[in-house]
Design a protein around this motif. Structure first.
Motif, PDB file in Angstrom:
ATOM      1  N   ASN A   1       0.573  28.218  24.104  1.00  0.00           N
ATOM      2  CA  ASN A   1       1.432  28.162  25.316  1.00  0.00           C
ATOM      3  C   ASN A   1       1.528  26.907  25.927  1.00  0.00           C
ATOM      4  OD1 ASN A   1       2.094  30.856  25.099  1.00  0.00           O
ATOM      5  ND2 ASN A   1       0.592  31.629  26.581  1.00  0.00           N
ATOM      6  N   ALA A   2       0.106  26.351  25.666  1.00  0.00           N
ATOM      7  CA  ALA A   2       0.263  24.858  26.278  1.00  0.00           C
ATOM      8  C   ALA A   2       1.017  24.048  25.531  1.00  0.00           C
ATOM      9  CB  ALA A   2      -1.257  24.466  26.334  1.00  0.00           C
ATOM     10  N   ALA A   3       1.299  24.070  24.171  1.00  0.00           N
ATOM     11  CA  ALA A   3       1.932  23.259  23.430  1.00  0.00           C
ATOM     12  C   ALA A   3       3.645  23.505  23.738  1.00  0.00           C
ATOM     13  CB  ALA A   3       1.716  23.278  22.060  1.00  0.00           C
ATOM     14  N   ARG A   4       3.700  24.717  23.878  1.00  0.00           N
ATOM     15  CA  ARG A   4       5.145  24.979  24.088  1.00  0.00           C
ATOM     16  C   ARG A   4       5.457  24.565  25.608  1.00  0.00           C
ATOM     17  NH1 ARG A   4       6.417  29.412  20.809  1.00  0.00           N
ATOM     18  NH2 ARG A   4       4.849  30.467  19.716  1.00  0.00           N
ATOM     19  N   ARG A   5       4.896  24.509  26.466  1.00  0.00           N
ATOM     20  CA  ARG A   5       5.173  23.835  27.808  1.00  0.00           C
ATOM     21  C   ARG A   5       5.408  22.498  27.587  1.00  0.00           C
ATOM     22  NH1 ARG A   5       5.855  28.406  27.959  1.00  0.00           N
ATOM     23  NH2 ARG A   5       5.243  29.923  29.505  1.00  0.00           N
ATOM     24  N   MET A   6       4.528  21.721  26.644  1.00  0.00           N
ATOM     25  CA  MET A   6       4.380  20.511  26.527  1.00  0.00           C
ATOM     26  C   MET A   6       5.950  19.947  26.084  1.00  0.00           C
ATOM     27  SD  MET A   6       3.329  17.349  26.858  1.00  0.00           S
ATOM     28  CE  MET A   6       1.961  17.450  27.313  1.00  0.00           C
ATOM     29  N   ILE A   7       6.512  20.800  24.991  1.00  0.00           N
ATOM     30  CA  ILE A   7       7.499  20.625  24.195  1.00  0.00           C
ATOM     31  C   ILE A   7       8.632  20.896  25.132  1.00  0.00           C
ATOM     32  CG2 ILE A   7       9.011  21.715  22.630  1.00  0.00           C
ATOM     33  CD1 ILE A   7       6.823  22.196  20.934  1.00  0.00           C
ATOM     34  N   GLU A   8       8.731  21.674  26.003  1.00  0.00           N
ATOM     35  CA  GLU A   8       9.665  21.848  27.261  1.00  0.00           C
ATOM     36  C   GLU A   8       9.765  20.582  28.058  1.00  0.00           C
ATOM     37  OE1 GLU A   8       8.792  25.369  29.317  1.00  0.00           O
ATOM     38  OE2 GLU A   8       9.421  26.799  27.969  1.00  0.00           O
ATOM     39  N   ALA A   9       8.359  19.886  28.486  1.00  0.00           N
ATOM     40  CA  ALA A   9       8.527  18.855  29.238  1.00  0.00           C
ATOM     41  C   ALA A   9       9.020  17.645  28.462  1.00  0.00           C
ATOM     42  CB  ALA A   9       7.073  18.695  29.568  1.00  0.00           C
ATOM     43  N   LEU A  10       8.919  17.506  27.033  1.00  0.00           N
ATOM     44  CA  LEU A  10       9.192  16.460  26.281  1.00  0.00           C
ATOM     45  C   LEU A  10      10.888  16.744  26.316  1.00  0.00           C
ATOM     46  CD1 LEU A  10       6.391  16.363  23.513  1.00  0.00           C
ATOM     47  CD2 LEU A  10       7.024  14.719  25.166  1.00  0.00           C
ATOM     48  N   GLU A  11      11.424  17.905  26.122  1.00  0.00           N
ATOM     49  CA  GLU A  11      12.845  17.959  25.713  1.00  0.00           C
ATOM     50  C   GLU A  11      13.445  17.699  27.302  1.00  0.00           C
ATOM     51  OE1 GLU A  11      14.573  19.037  23.333  1.00  0.00           O
ATOM     52  OE2 GLU A  11      13.382  19.940  21.844  1.00  0.00           O
ATOM     53  N   GLY A  12      12.909  17.933  28.232  1.00  0.00           N
ATOM     54  CA  GLY A  12      13.602  17.366  29.776  1.00  0.00           C
ATOM     55  C   GLY A  12      13.728  15.964  29.577  1.00  0.00           C
ATOM     56  N   SER A  13      12.819  15.162  28.973  1.00  0.00           N
ATOM     57  CA  SER A  13      12.963  13.902  29.119  1.00  0.00           C
ATOM     58  C   SER A  13      14.169  13.078  28.273  1.00  0.00           C
ATOM     59  CB  SER A  13      11.543  13.059  28.693  1.00  0.00           C
ATOM     60  OG  SER A  13      11.233  13.205  27.229  1.00  0.00           O
TER      61      SER A  13
END
Length: 294
Positions: free
Chosen positions: A279-291
């Motif tokens: 889940n930690a990696a999935r949230r990181m991907i969401e943060a990256l996608e938002g950038s």
């Protein structure tokens, strides 16, 4: 066959040292030696040859190495899948990034991420992009944010987020600086002077070399380094012209007008296609996608 012994085996095999493996595992050297001895007793064979201060895998050790990686990969993948069921965002996220991205792209993303997910233990590694690719492939890294390879890999999911325009640049008192004020320069003009470049085996270095090779020119590289900040310093003091991301061009450098199509290098993240992401990696991907648009 317990996973702790396999972890010790992998650490020693990769570090080629019991002491360095102990440091990586935060154990004493005798504890690592004991785990290796337990594994050797279980398998009935030696896994390492100890010749003086050198450590080398035996034939049995070489056979076990890929199997040990796969076993640990499967165990960790199962743990992540079970942990994900709760929806909790925590645990360790092993993330690699290149030095340039870590300095110029990630800071605001990491700041926001750590504020929102304070229970995640971020295990951040600064690596060359090529090393990070290998780390994701062999399972030691959950994900990486790096310069992307020119060719896709079937076992990796690779997503481009940004593009760096690479600018031809030199010191303000370099002979090319005066010439660029008078006319557009050709690639052949540049090859009359030494340059400082990323390593030839790096993704960025191969991208640059390809452009000159297509023009039947060979880069006159006097010095090479994989650290773009070091390249900028060498370029700014007149040790040679270079190609640098546009966000690194400042008052110490002159951007050269060169008669060639722009060179871009893709940046983004990668994960293993066969790995269950935490889940930690999935949230990181969401943060990256938002950038993406930033």
């Amino acid at each position: 066959m317990d996973t702790q012994s396999l972890q010790a085996f992998l650490a020693v095999a990769e570090a080629q040292s019991f002491s360095r493996a102990a440091e990586q595992l935060h154990l004493t050297q005798p504890a690592v030696s004991k785990r290796i001895a337990t594994l050797e007793d279980l398998l009935g064979t030696r896994l390492f040859d100890r010749i003086g201060r050198r450590i080398a895998l035996t034939e049995a050790g070489s056979v076990l190495l890929p199997q040990a990686r796969q076993i640990l990969f499967t165990v960790e993948d199962s743990r992540r899948a079970l942990a994900n069921l709760s929806g909790h965002v925590g645990g360790r996220l092993t993330l690699a990034t290149s030095h340039h991205i870590g300095l110029h792209r990630l800071p605001p993303i990491l700041k926001q991420y750590t504020q929102h997910h304070s229970e995640v233990e971020l295990d951040l590694h600064f690596l060359d992009s090529e090393q990070a690719y290998q780390g994701v492939l062999d399972g030691t890294l959950e994900m990486a944010v790096v310069t992307l390879a020119p060719h896709p890999h079937e076992q990796l999911q690779v997503v481009e987020l940004w593009r760096d325009r690479l600018c031809f640049a030199c010191a303000i008192d370099h002979p090319l600086a005066a010439q660029t004020n008078q006319r557009s320069l050709s690639l052949a003009d540049l090859c009359q002077y030494n340059c400082v470049m990323p390593g030839a085996k790096t993704f960025t270095g191969s991208l640059i070399a390809q452009r000159f090779s297509q023009a039947s020119l060979q880069l006159p590289v006097s010095m090479a380094t994989n650290y773009l900040e070091t390249l900028k310093m060498m370029c700014s003091v007149g040790l040679g012209w270079s190609l640098l991301p546009d966000n690194m061009i400042d008052s110490e450098l002159v951007e050269l007008d060169v008669d060639t199509a722009p060179i871009y290098r893709p940046l983004g993240y990668l994960v293993h296609t066969n790995r269950t992401l935490s889940n930690a990696a999935r949230r990181m991907i969401e943060a990256l996608e938002g950038s993406r648009s930033e």
